[in-house]
Design a protein around this motif. Structure first.
Motif, PDB file in Angstrom:
ATOM      1  N   GLU A 280       0.830  -1.210   0.000  1.00  0.00           N
ATOM      2  CA  GLU A 280       0.000   0.000   0.000  1.00  0.00           C
ATOM      3  C   GLU A 280       0.864   1.259   0.000  1.00  0.00           C
ATOM      4  O   GLU A 280       0.549   2.233  -0.705  1.00  0.00           O
TER       5      GLU A 280
ATOM      6  N   GLY B  47       3.850   1.546  -1.242  1.00  0.00           N
ATOM      7  CA  GLY B  47       4.444   1.660  -2.575  1.00  0.00           C
ATOM      8  C   GLY B  47       3.462   2.248  -3.584  1.00  0.00           C
ATOM      9  O   GLY B  47       3.824   3.092  -4.393  1.00  0.00           O
ATOM     10  N   VAL B  48       2.212   1.816  -3.503  1.00  0.00           N
ATOM     11  CA  VAL B  48       1.184   2.347  -4.406  1.00  0.00           C
ATOM     12  C   VAL B  48       0.968   3.828  -4.138  1.00  0.00           C
ATOM     13  O   VAL B  48       0.816   4.628  -5.072  1.00  0.00           O
ATOM     14  N   GLN B  49       0.973   4.225  -2.885  1.00  0.00           N
ATOM     15  CA  GLN B  49       0.801   5.639  -2.545  1.00  0.00           C
ATOM     16  C   GLN B  49       1.940   6.497  -3.089  1.00  0.00           C
ATOM     17  O   GLN B  49       1.726   7.623  -3.524  1.00  0.00           O
ATOM     18  N   GLN B  50       3.143   5.958  -3.081  1.00  0.00           N
ATOM     19  CA  GLN B  50       4.290   6.720  -3.603  1.00  0.00           C
ATOM     20  C   GLN B  50       4.215   6.877  -5.110  1.00  0.00           C
ATOM     21  O   GLN B  50       4.692   7.871  -5.646  1.00  0.00           O
ATOM     22  N   ILE B  51       3.631   5.905  -5.778  1.00  0.00           N
ATOM     23  CA  ILE B  51       3.503   5.982  -7.246  1.00  0.00           C
ATOM     24  C   ILE B  51       2.467   7.025  -7.576  1.00  0.00           C
ATOM     25  O   ILE B  51       2.547   7.825  -8.423  1.00  0.00           O
TER      26      ILE B  51
END
Length: 51
Positions: free
Chosen positions: A45, A47-51
């Motif tokens: 989660e 990692g997805v937020q950073q993308i």
């Protein structure tokens, strides 16, 4: 997700083998995240937020 259940089960099994830890455990007919699964979920989660 647009994929069949057997395909998803295979992908999860391969991921668990690659990581060397179980991400899910069975509870009768249900499954739940293991401690490792919860940690993996948090990192995913984030990692997805950073993308």
């Amino acid at each position: 997700m647009g994929i069949s259940q057997p395909t998803l089960s295979y992908a999860v099994k391969k991921l668990e083998e690659e990581l060397g830890v179980p991400l899910f455990e069975s509870e009768g007919r249900n499954i739940r995240l293991t401690v490792y699964g919860k940690v993996f979920k948090e990192y995913g989660e984030a990692g997805v937020q950073q993308i």
